[in-house]
Scaffold this active site. Structure first.
Site, PDB file in Angstrom:
ATOM      1  N   ASP A   1    -106.974  91.878 -63.829  1.00 31.46           N
ATOM      2  CA  ASP A   1    -107.215  91.932 -65.395  1.00 31.46           C
ATOM      3  C   ASP A   1    -106.514  93.865 -65.649  1.00 31.46           C
ATOM      4  O   ASP A   1    -106.326  94.295 -65.854  1.00 31.46           O
ATOM      5  CB  ASP A   1    -109.258  93.261 -65.342  1.00 31.46           C
ATOM      6  CG  ASP A   1    -109.445  93.332 -66.261  1.00 31.46           C
ATOM      7  OD1 ASP A   1    -109.219  93.292 -67.399  1.00 31.46           O
ATOM      8  OD2 ASP A   1    -110.627  94.098 -66.074  1.00 31.46           O
TER       9      ASP A   1
ATOM     10  N   LYS B   1    -109.068  94.075 -75.976  1.00 31.29           N
ATOM     11  CA  LYS B   1    -109.441  95.848 -76.583  1.00 31.29           C
ATOM     12  C   LYS B   1    -108.293  96.126 -77.694  1.00 31.29           C
ATOM     13  O   LYS B   1    -108.612  95.589 -79.275  1.00 31.29           O
ATOM     14  CB  LYS B   1    -108.647  97.068 -75.093  1.00 31.29           C
ATOM     15  CG  LYS B   1    -109.832  97.338 -74.430  1.00 31.29           C
ATOM     16  CD  LYS B   1    -110.192  98.470 -73.783  1.00 31.29           C
ATOM     17  CE  LYS B   1    -111.616  98.907 -72.823  1.00 31.29           C
ATOM     18  NZ  LYS B   1    -111.882  98.607 -71.976  1.00 31.29           N
TER      19      LYS B   1
ATOM     20  N   PHE C   1    -112.725  98.051 -62.479  1.00 30.28           N
ATOM     21  CA  PHE C   1    -113.800  98.680 -63.478  1.00 30.28           C
ATOM     22  C   PHE C   1    -113.092  97.125 -64.401  1.00 30.28           C
ATOM     23  O   PHE C   1    -112.299  97.320 -64.353  1.00 30.28           O
ATOM     24  CB  PHE C   1    -113.551  99.259 -64.522  1.00 30.28           C
ATOM     25  CG  PHE C   1    -115.028  99.276 -65.587  1.00 30.28           C
ATOM     26  CD1 PHE C   1    -116.060  99.911 -65.639  1.00 30.28           C
ATOM     27  CD2 PHE C   1    -114.560  98.775 -67.067  1.00 30.28           C
ATOM     28  CE1 PHE C   1    -116.938  99.921 -66.295  1.00 30.28           C
ATOM     29  CE2 PHE C   1    -115.049  98.697 -68.012  1.00 30.28           C
ATOM     30  CZ  PHE C   1    -116.773  99.247 -67.698  1.00 30.28           C
TER      31      PHE C   1
HETATM   32  C1  LIG Z   1    -112.483  97.720 -71.535  1.00 30.84           C
HETATM   33  C2  LIG Z   1    -112.307  97.521 -69.890  1.00 30.84           C
HETATM   34  C3  LIG Z   1    -113.498  96.202 -69.678  1.00 30.84           C
HETATM   35  C4  LIG Z   1    -114.094  95.761 -70.928  1.00 30.84           C
HETATM   36  O1  LIG Z   1    -114.092  95.455 -72.266  1.00 30.84           O
HETATM   37  P1  LIG Z   1    -115.135  95.060 -73.161  1.00 30.84           P
HETATM   38  O2  LIG Z   1    -114.551  94.569 -73.925  1.00 30.84           O
HETATM   39  O3  LIG Z   1    -116.286  96.479 -72.929  1.00 30.84           O
HETATM   40  O4  LIG Z   1    -116.413  94.094 -72.190  1.00 30.84           O
HETATM   41  C5  LIG Z   1    -113.133  94.973 -68.560  1.00 30.84           C
HETATM   42  N1  LIG Z   1    -112.118  95.387 -67.539  1.00 30.84           N
HETATM   43  C6  LIG Z   1    -111.001  96.666 -67.729  1.00 30.84           C
HETATM   44  C7  LIG Z   1    -109.941  96.495 -67.291  1.00 30.84           C
HETATM   45  C8  LIG Z   1    -111.432  97.539 -69.059  1.00 30.84           C
HETATM   46  O5  LIG Z   1    -110.727  98.351 -69.088  1.00 30.84           O
END
Ligand SMILES: *Cc1c(COP(=O)(O)O)cnc(C)c1O
Length: 372
Positions: free
Chosen positions: A204, A233, A122
């Site tokens: 990520d 986050k 994701f």
């Molecule tokens: C939450 C998340 C995203 C997306 O972040 P947003 O601030 O919602 O755009 C991307 N990658 C990972 C691993 C995430 O947990």
């Protein structure tokens, strides 16, 4: 209701938060083991973050990216320092935008090249990030997606990297699809394949970073060093800010005009992030995250019907025999415990990193009442 129906929301209106506690508009107190999905890692309304926001908001909020501000420069230097000290930072307003910046920098470094992502990944909801998120239900309604993306089983990524690969984008621990840790050997073999074929490796760390696993970045546990990482986050202590942080190899890829964002790296969110970083990089806190995470997983393993308890630090999940979304709903309404289901049989816990032993026992007790 005037909100578009992109979320199945619970019928709860929160009014106030402090540490790991939330209060709704009827005055009911909740224990928050989700943190707005790993955002409020410093706890709700951390006094240092509140004070940083208050004083910066009264001084200067926005000048845009044609100029420097002290909070932004300080934050960029600190983030670069936390990732090897030889690269640079591009600020964003969200996680997905940090992923977009990562895709662009990796593509520009090897123009025309493909992007390899992991099955079960994701990376966000914007078109580039969505194209890197191989989930049928999320992608299919919005086709056609961005071309040149290929999703591969994690264990087969290394052998899929070839001369055409521009970059591999991977979460060291897959968060949204149920907290699945990628093994050190797999990460190492992907690193070697990327080196062999001149591809960039980008982690990520939007959910895994900033102390969540007991290190500042989750990849530190593996010893595998990527060419860049994304963060967001927890970075703003509750305010929206993200970043692409590069190492030396990708440092000079972007040139003026290549990428931009009006709001990104604004003085108020950067001031909040500087205050949040003070908390989240404290070695004593990181050590506590490791031991509290072990305690939490040990206690979760004793819950009726809990299987495959997994995770690192305070990023945890376990499977249940019952319907996880239903159990999470009951935890919220009957036990006033906030947590979340990442799938039909998986419950995920992401408490604030400032949590205490008593709050962990309290949360596990509330889960027990729902699962018994
Ligand atoms: C939450 C998340 C995203 C997306 O972040 P947003 O601030 O919602 O755009 C991307 N990658 C990972 C691993 C995430 O947990």
């Amino acid at each position: 209701m005037s909100l578009l129906h992109t979320y199945a929301r619970y019928d709860v209106r929160f009014k106030r938060g402090e540490g790991a506690r939330l209060w709704d508009d009827a005055g009911n107190e909740y224990l928050d083991f989700l943190c707005g999905i790993s955002v409020s890692s410093v706890g709700h309304c951390h006094p240092a973050v509140v004070e940083a926001v208050r004083s910066q908001a009264a001084r200067l909020m926005h000048v845009g990216n044609l100029f420097y501000t002290e909070p932004m420069e300080r934050l960029a230097a600190r983030l670069t320092g936390l990732f090897g000290g030889e690269g640079g930072v591009f600020f964003t307003n969200s996680g997905a935008e940090a992923v977009e910046a990562a895709l662009k920098v990796g593509r520009k470094a090897k123009q025309g090249g493909d992007v390899i992502t992991a099955q079960g990944a994701f990376h966000g909801r914007t078109y580039g990030a969505l194209s890197a998120t191989p989930q049928e239900s999320k992608q299919a309604p919005f086709a056609p997606l961005v071309p040149g993306f290929r999703a591969v089983e994690t264990a087969a990524i290394a052998e899929s990297v070839d001369e055409r690969t521009a970059l591999v984008l991977i979460e060291p621990i897959q968060g949204e699809t149920g907290v699945h840790v990628i093994s050190d050997e797999v990460l190492r073999s992907i690193r070697e394949a990327c080196d062999r074929h001149g591809a960039s490796l980008i982690f990520d760390e939007i959910q895994t970073g900033l102390g969540r696993t007991g290190k500042v970045w989750a990849h530190e546990w593996s010893g595998v060093v990527p060419d860049a990482i994304t963060t967001a986050k927890a970075l703003g202590g509750g305010l929206p800010i993200g970043a692409l942080i590069t190492g030396a190899r990708l440092r000079d890829v972007f040139a003026p005009g290549d990428h931009g964002s009006t709001f990104a790296g604004g003085a108020v969110v950067a001031a909040a992030a500087n205050a949040a970083l003070d908390v989240l990089t404290d070695p004593a806190l990181l050590a506590r995250v490791v031991s509290l995470g072990q305690d939490l997983r040990t206690q979760l393993a004793g819950l009726p019907g809990a299987r495959d308890v997994r995770g690192m630090g305070l990023m945890c999940a376990f499977d249940v025999d019952g319907n996880a979304p239903d159990l999470v709903r009951r935890a919220l309404y009957e036990q006033r415990l906030v947590c979340n289901a990442t799938g039909p049989a998986t419950i995920r816990l992401l408490p604030p990193l400032v949590i205490g032993e008593a709050e962990i026992e309290d949360a596990v007790g509330r889960l027990h009442a729902v699962l018994a």
